[in-house]
Scaffold this motif. Structure first.
Motif, PDB file in Angstrom:
ATOM      1  N   TRP A  55       0.830  -1.238  -0.038  1.00  0.00           N
ATOM      2  CA  TRP A  55       0.028  -0.041   0.142  1.00  0.00           C
ATOM      3  C   TRP A  55       0.685   1.142  -0.046  1.00  0.00           C
ATOM      4  CZ3 TRP A  55      -5.101   0.830  -0.841  1.00  0.00           C
ATOM      5  CH2 TRP A  55      -5.816  -0.536  -1.014  1.00  0.00           C
ATOM      6  N   ILE A  56       1.881   1.151  -0.043  1.00  0.00           N
ATOM      7  CA  ILE A  56       3.004   2.175  -0.113  1.00  0.00           C
ATOM      8  C   ILE A  56       2.888   3.226  -1.328  1.00  0.00           C
ATOM      9  CG2 ILE A  56       5.494   3.281  -0.420  1.00  0.00           C
ATOM     10  CD1 ILE A  56       6.263   0.845   1.392  1.00  0.00           C
ATOM     11  N   THR A  57       2.477   2.713  -2.256  1.00  0.00           N
ATOM     12  CA  THR A  57       2.268   3.674  -3.566  1.00  0.00           C
ATOM     13  C   THR A  57       0.894   4.095  -3.677  1.00  0.00           C
ATOM     14  OG1 THR A  57       1.985   1.660  -4.794  1.00  0.00           O
ATOM     15  CG2 THR A  57       4.177   2.549  -4.894  1.00  0.00           C
ATOM     16  N   ARG A  58       0.147   3.674  -2.755  1.00  0.00           N
ATOM     17  CA  ARG A  58      -1.435   3.768  -2.821  1.00  0.00           C
ATOM     18  C   ARG A  58      -1.821   4.411  -1.392  1.00  0.00           C
ATOM     19  NH1 ARG A  58      -4.456  -1.482  -4.356  1.00  0.00           N
ATOM     20  NH2 ARG A  58      -2.688  -2.463  -3.057  1.00  0.00           N
ATOM     21  N   ALA A  59      -0.919   4.828  -0.593  1.00  0.00           N
ATOM     22  CA  ALA A  59      -1.540   5.729   0.651  1.00  0.00           C
ATOM     23  C   ALA A  59      -2.375   6.830   0.441  1.00  0.00           C
ATOM     24  CB  ALA A  59      -0.111   6.121   1.312  1.00  0.00           C
ATOM     25  N   PRO A  60      -3.364   7.177   1.310  1.00  0.00           N
ATOM     26  CA  PRO A  60      -4.237   8.071   0.748  1.00  0.00           C
ATOM     27  C   PRO A  60      -3.934   9.537   1.010  1.00  0.00           C
ATOM     28  CG  PRO A  60      -4.748   7.011   2.938  1.00  0.00           C
ATOM     29  CD  PRO A  60      -3.702   6.504   2.219  1.00  0.00           C
ATOM     30  N   SER A  61      -2.721   9.853   1.810  1.00  0.00           N
ATOM     31  CA  SER A  61      -2.297  11.277   1.859  1.00  0.00           C
ATOM     32  C   SER A  61      -0.707  11.153   1.871  1.00  0.00           C
ATOM     33  CB  SER A  61      -2.818  11.876   3.286  1.00  0.00           C
ATOM     34  OG  SER A  61      -2.119  11.305   4.206  1.00  0.00           O
ATOM     35  N   LEU A  62      -0.043  12.307   1.621  1.00  0.00           N
ATOM     36  CA  LEU A  62       1.541  12.336   1.669  1.00  0.00           C
ATOM     37  C   LEU A  62       1.793  11.842   3.142  1.00  0.00           C
ATOM     38  CD1 LEU A  62       2.068  15.246  -0.584  1.00  0.00           C
ATOM     39  CD2 LEU A  62       2.039  12.815  -1.228  1.00  0.00           C
ATOM     40  N   ARG A  63       1.213  12.378   4.153  1.00  0.00           N
ATOM     41  CA  ARG A  63       1.562  12.150   5.520  1.00  0.00           C
ATOM     42  C   ARG A  63       1.457  10.637   5.821  1.00  0.00           C
ATOM     43  NH1 ARG A  63      -0.089  11.801  11.035  1.00  0.00           N
ATOM     44  NH2 ARG A  63      -2.238  11.578  10.488  1.00  0.00           N
ATOM     45  N   ARG A  64       0.331   9.917   5.283  1.00  0.00           N
ATOM     46  CA  ARG A  64       0.238   8.660   5.630  1.00  0.00           C
ATOM     47  C   ARG A  64       1.209   7.896   4.909  1.00  0.00           C
ATOM     48  NH1 ARG A  64      -2.483   8.002  10.365  1.00  0.00           N
ATOM     49  NH2 ARG A  64      -4.438   9.147  10.103  1.00  0.00           N
ATOM     50  N   LYS A  65       1.538   8.360   3.757  1.00  0.00           N
ATOM     51  CA  LYS A  65       2.700   7.621   2.883  1.00  0.00           C
ATOM     52  C   LYS A  65       3.953   7.774   3.707  1.00  0.00           C
ATOM     53  CE  LYS A  65       2.586   8.600  -1.534  1.00  0.00           C
ATOM     54  NZ  LYS A  65       2.378   7.223  -2.241  1.00  0.00           N
ATOM     55  N   ALA A  66       4.355   8.828   4.122  1.00  0.00           N
ATOM     56  CA  ALA A  66       5.586   9.230   4.804  1.00  0.00           C
ATOM     57  C   ALA A  66       5.680   8.001   6.230  1.00  0.00           C
ATOM     58  CB  ALA A  66       6.022  10.390   5.077  1.00  0.00           C
ATOM     59  N   LEU A  69       5.894   4.487   4.760  1.00  0.00           N
ATOM     60  CA  LEU A  69       7.409   4.186   4.219  1.00  0.00           C
ATOM     61  C   LEU A  69       8.292   3.928   5.606  1.00  0.00           C
ATOM     62  CD1 LEU A  69       8.316   6.361   1.388  1.00  0.00           C
ATOM     63  CD2 LEU A  69       8.770   3.919   1.834  1.00  0.00           C
ATOM     64  N   ALA A  70       8.068   4.838   6.545  1.00  0.00           N
ATOM     65  CA  ALA A  70       9.218   4.891   7.655  1.00  0.00           C
ATOM     66  C   ALA A  70       8.848   3.627   8.447  1.00  0.00           C
ATOM     67  CB  ALA A  70       8.804   5.894   8.598  1.00  0.00           C
ATOM     68  N   TRP A 118      -7.111   0.145   2.293  1.00  0.00           N
ATOM     69  CA  TRP A 118      -6.284   0.872   3.096  1.00  0.00           C
ATOM     70  C   TRP A 118      -6.455   0.680   4.461  1.00  0.00           C
ATOM     71  CZ3 TRP A 118      -1.928   3.417   3.693  1.00  0.00           C
ATOM     72  CH2 TRP A 118      -1.698   4.316   4.505  1.00  0.00           C
TER      73      TRP A 118
ATOM     74  N   HIS B  20       8.192   8.305  -5.499  1.00  0.00           N
ATOM     75  CA  HIS B  20       7.422   7.361  -5.545  1.00  0.00           C
ATOM     76  C   HIS B  20       7.950   6.095  -6.145  1.00  0.00           C
ATOM     77  CE1 HIS B  20       3.381   5.569  -6.607  1.00  0.00           C
ATOM     78  NE2 HIS B  20       3.839   4.976  -7.694  1.00  0.00           N
ATOM     79  N   LEU B  43      12.002   8.502   1.274  1.00  0.00           N
ATOM     80  CA  LEU B  43      11.478   9.218   2.353  1.00  0.00           C
ATOM     81  C   LEU B  43      11.991  10.707   2.410  1.00  0.00           C
ATOM     82  CD1 LEU B  43      11.299   7.135   5.540  1.00  0.00           C
ATOM     83  CD2 LEU B  43       9.538   8.442   4.568  1.00  0.00           C
ATOM     84  N   LEU B  46      10.131  12.396  -0.554  1.00  0.00           N
ATOM     85  CA  LEU B  46       8.646  12.633  -0.173  1.00  0.00           C
ATOM     86  C   LEU B  46       8.557  14.002   0.872  1.00  0.00           C
ATOM     87  CD1 LEU B  46       5.570  11.654  -0.045  1.00  0.00           C
ATOM     88  CD2 LEU B  46       6.397  10.123   1.467  1.00  0.00           C
ATOM     89  N   ARG B  50       6.757  17.411  -0.046  1.00  0.00           N
ATOM     90  CA  ARG B  50       5.497  18.050   1.078  1.00  0.00           C
ATOM     91  C   ARG B  50       6.058  19.521   1.247  1.00  0.00           C
ATOM     92  NH1 ARG B  50       4.196  14.476   6.104  1.00  0.00           N
ATOM     93  NH2 ARG B  50       2.492  15.764   6.168  1.00  0.00           N
ATOM     94  N   ASP B  90      -2.174  17.564  -0.215  1.00  0.00           N
ATOM     95  CA  ASP B  90      -2.783  16.189  -0.902  1.00  0.00           C
ATOM     96  C   ASP B  90      -3.776  16.585  -1.837  1.00  0.00           C
ATOM     97  OD1 ASP B  90      -1.573  14.760   0.951  1.00  0.00           O
ATOM     98  OD2 ASP B  90      -3.190  15.006   2.374  1.00  0.00           O
ATOM     99  N   TYR B  94      -2.683  14.788  -5.245  1.00  0.00           N
ATOM    100  CA  TYR B  94      -3.527  13.656  -5.595  1.00  0.00           C
ATOM    101  C   TYR B  94      -4.809  13.955  -6.492  1.00  0.00           C
ATOM    102  CZ  TYR B  94      -1.647  10.882  -1.660  1.00  0.00           C
ATOM    103  OH  TYR B  94      -0.743  10.168  -0.847  1.00  0.00           O
ATOM    104  N   GLU B 259      -2.216   4.957  -9.738  1.00  0.00           N
ATOM    105  CA  GLU B 259      -1.697   3.987  -8.365  1.00  0.00           C
ATOM    106  C   GLU B 259      -1.830   5.290  -7.077  1.00  0.00           C
ATOM    107  OE1 GLU B 259       1.425   1.250  -9.299  1.00  0.00           O
ATOM    108  OE2 GLU B 259       1.583   0.721  -7.120  1.00  0.00           O
TER     109      GLU B 259
END
Lengths: 317, 272
Positions: A55-66, A69-70, A118, B20, B43, B46, B50, B90, B94, B259
C-alpha cells in the motif's frame, strides 16, 4: 570442566537470571531453539514488509505515505538486528535466507494474508503489531543476551507502530459511513489470524515447556493470547467497531474475556503453506534474492579489487 | 505569482514522482541494507515534495479568487477552488492529472534492474546537488529554506549513487555491461534538466529560481569524473527527450498517478 559442569554452570545462570552471552557454553538444543526462533522472527520482519509495502504507492495522503514508508523501513531494520543476533549463534545470514527460500524456516503466518484495503494498514498496526508486542515485551527479558537487547530496541518502535495503526482506524472511524464499513471489514479479516499469531494452544505446543525452562519464553501462548484479547476488546469499543466473535464475553469469575474457539484447521493450513499468499510472499522474497545476485557479486568483486589495489599501493610505497 | 506557484510545483512534482518510483523498491532490494538505504532516500524525496507542495498551496490560497480559476486542468480540483475552499499539499498531489504535472521525464522512468535505478539516481542526484546548492540563495525564502534543509540529504544521495556506479561499473563483467546499458538508456533524459522553460527563465531572472542551464558544465564534469572511475563511457549523443516540464509525459506517468491517487479518486473528499 566436564560437560556436566558446563551444564550446571549454564543452569545456574538461567536460574539466577544472568544473561547467556555468545561466548558462553550452552546446550546444543538451546542454541538450536534460539536459532530457530530468532531467524523465524527475523524472517517475519522481512516477509512482513510485503503486505504493508503493497500500500505504500497507494497511501491516501502524503503524511500517511511517509509514515507507512518509515514503518516498513523500521521492519527492515528489525530484520537486520535479529539476523545479527542470530549470527552470534554461529549461523550466517545467507544460510538463514537459504532456509527461508527453501521453506525449511518458517515466518509468522499472519503475513500470508492479503492486504486488500487501506484500512488493513490500520488493522495490521493495531492488531498484528499489538499481538507481536505481547510476545515481544516478554522477550525483552529472554535469557539470551543479544536477543533480549535486540528486542528492547524493537519493542520501542513496535509500540509506536501500534499507535500509528490504531490512529489510522480512529481517523477512519470518525469519517464517513463507507470508511467505517472499511474498518469493520478489515477487523473482520484480521481478528482471527491475529489470535493465531500466539501459536497453538498450550496443550498442543510441543516446544513451550523446554523454552519456559530455559527462560527463552516467559509466558505460554494461551496466557499471552488472553492478555491480548483483554486489552483489545476495550480498544475496539473506542473505535465503535465489533470484534467478529459471538462468544466474546466478559467473565467476572476469571477476570478475563472468554472468546470463541480458533479455527485450528485454518491455522495449520496456513502454517503448512496453504494460506492465501504463502506462495506470493515466498516468490517475492526469492525473486528479490535471485535478482540481486549479480549486484551482490559485483559489490564483492569490487571490494576485492580495491583490497588488491591498496595492497599493491602499500607494497609500492 | 502564478509562475512562482508553477515553478514550485515543478520542484514538488520531481520529488514526489521520483520518490514514488524509489518507494516501489521497498521490500524488494538486492541486499537488506540497500533496501533500507533506498527507502530512506525515498522518504527524503517525499519530505521535500511535501515542503514544496505546502508552499505552493500557501501561495495559491493567497491569490485573489479570480486569479485562482483555470490554473489547473483537473475537474475535481477546480470544483474545490470554485467553491472558495483552500487547497493543501494532498489536493495538489492527488487531484491533478498528468498534464498538470511538471516533473522531469527521467523521474517517471521505471526502476528496471538495480543498474537502471542507480543510473537514474546518479544523473538526478548530481543535478539536485548543484541545483539545491543554488536554490539555497533563492529570494523566495521558503524555497531557500527547503533547499537548505534538503542539501544534507542530497549530498548523501549523490555519494550513494556515485559509489554504486563505480561498484557496478568496476565490479564483474556482467555488472559492467548492465551499468553501461543503463547509463546509455537514461542519457537522453538528462538534457531536459538543463533546458529552461519560460517560467524557469523568469524565476531565474528575478533570483527566486535557479539558472539550470548554467549548471550543465559542472554536472557534465562531475558525471564524467565518476564515470571514468567506474570504467564507463558516457554516450556522445546529444539528442534529448523533453516535455515533462510542460506537462507532456511518457506513458508511465499515467500509471503512477492511477496508483498514487487511487484512494482519493475512488473515495473523494474524505479524511484519512
Amino acid at each position: 570442566m566436564t560437560v556436566r559442569d558446563f551444564q550446571q554452570a549454564f543452569d545456574e545462570k538461567i536460574d539466577r537470571e544472568i544473561a547467556i552471552e555468545p561466548r558462553d557454553w550452552m546446550p546444543d538444543n538451546y542454541r538450536k531453539t534460539l536459532i530457530r526462533q530468532i531467524s523465524q522472527h527475523a524472517h517475519s520482519e522481512i516477509v512482513g514488509m510485503l503486505p504493508e509495502g503493497n500500500w505504500i504507492t497507494r497511501a491516501p495522503s502524503l503524511r500517511r505515505k511517509a509514515v507507512l514508508l518509515a514503518k516498513v523501513q523500521d521492519e527492515a531494520g528489525h530484520g537486520l538486528y535479529l539476523y545479527s543476533a542470530a549470527e552470534t549463534l554461529g549461523i550466517t545470514r545467507d544460510e538463514m535466507y537459504e532456509q527461508l527460500h527453501t521453506g525449511k524456516a518458517k515466518y509468522s503466518s499472519i503475513f500470508n494474508y492479503p492486504t486488500t484495503s487501506w484500512a488493513d494498514m490500520g488493522a495490521i498496526g493495531w492488531l498484528v503489531d499489538g499481538a507481536a508486542i505481547m510476545n515481544q515485551v516478554a522477550l525483552c527479558r529472554t535469557s539470551y543476551g543479544p536477543y533480549a537487547r535486540a528486542m528492547v530496541r524493537i519493542c520501542k518502535e513496535e509500540s509506536f507502530h501500534q499507535r500509528q495503526g490504531y490512529e489510522i482506524l480512529l481517523q477512519m472511524s470518525k469519517g464517513t459511513e463507507i470508511q467505517r464499513k472499511m474498518v469493520q471489514e478489515s477487523i473482520n479479516r484480521w481478528w482471527w489470524p491475529s489470535l493465531m499469531m500466539f501459536g497453538p494452544s498450550d496443550d498442543n505446543s510441543p516446544n513451550t515447556e523446554q523454552s519456559m525452562r530455559w527462560r527463552v519464553k516467559r509466558f505460554t501462548n494461551d496466557e499471552l493470547r488472553q492478555r491480548f484479547v483483554d486489552v483489545t476488546v476495550e480498544q475496539c469499543n473506542i473505535l465503535g467497531m465489533k470484534l467478529p466473535d459471538p462468544a466474546l464475553k466478559w467473565n467476572e469469575e476469571r477476570g478475563h474475556y472468554d472468546f470463541g474457539e480458533i479455527n485450528w484447521e485454518e491455522f495449520w493450513n496456513v502454517v503448512n503453506g496453504n494460506g492465501p499468499c504463502n506462495k506470493e510472499r515466498l516468490d517475492a522474497r526469492t525473486k528479490a534474492w535471485e535478482d540481486g545476485q549479480w549486484v551482490r557479486d559485483a559489490a564483492l568483486a569490487y571490494s576485492e579489487k580495491r583490497k588488491e589495489r591498496s595492497k599493491k599501493e602499500t607494497k609500492a610505497a | 505569482m502564478k509562475n512562482q506557484i508553477l515553478y514550485t510545483l515543478q520542484l514538488a512534482d520531481n520529488a514526489l514522482i521520483y520518490g514514488h518510483r524509489l518507494s516501489e523498491w521497498c521490500g524488494h532490494g538486492p541486499v537488506l541494507e540497500q533496501d533500507i538505504a533506498l527507502t530512506n532516500i525515498s522518504l527524503d524525496f517525499l519530505g521535500q515534495a511535501r515542503g514544496f507542495y505546502q508552499h505552493a498551496a500557501n501561495l495559491f490560497n493567497a491569490l485573489p479568487q479570480a486569479d485562482k480559476q483555470g490554473m489547473f486542468l483537473s475537474v475535481t480540483l477546480e470544483e474545490k477552488i470554485n467553491k472558495g475552499e483552500n487547497i493543501d499539499e494532498d489536493d495538489l498531489a492527488y487531484l491533478r492529472d498528468g498534464w498538470d504535472f511538471r516533473n522531469l521525464l527521467i523521474t517517471e522512468q521505471p526502476n528496471g534492474d538495480w543498474a537502471t535505478t542507480i543510473a537514474r539516481a546518479f544523473y538526478i542526484d548530481i543535478f539536485n546537488h548543484l541545483y539545491y546548492t543554488r536554490l539555497q540563495k533563492s529570494s523566495d525564502l521558503q524555497l531557500a529554506a527547503i533547499a537548505e534543509k534538503s542539501l544534507k540529504e542530497v549530498t548523501y544521495h549523490k555519494r550513494w549513487s556515485s559509489e554504486w556506479v563505480i561498484r557496478l561499473g568496476d565490479g564483474t563483467e556482467e555488472s559492467h555491461a548492465k551499468m553501461q546499458t543503463a547509463l546509455n538508456d537514461l542519457w537522453p533524459f538528462t538534457g531536459e534538466m538543463f533546458r529552461m522553460t519560460d517560467i524557469e527563465k523568469e524565476m531565474a531572472s528575478n533570483k527566486a529560481g535557479v539558472d539550470a542551464a548554467a549548471l550543465y558544465n559542472d554536472w557534465k564534469q562531475q558525471v564524467t569524473t565518476i564515470a571514468d572511475e567506474a570504467t564507463m563511457q558516457l554516450p556522445d549523443s546529444t539528442w534529448m527527450q523533453e516535455g515533462g516540464k510542460d506537462g507532456r509525459h511518457s506513458e508511465h506517468l499515467g500509471y503512477i498517478l492511477a496508483e498514487l491517487q487511487f484512494i482519493q479518486r475512488a473515495y473523494p473528499g474524505m479524511e484519512w
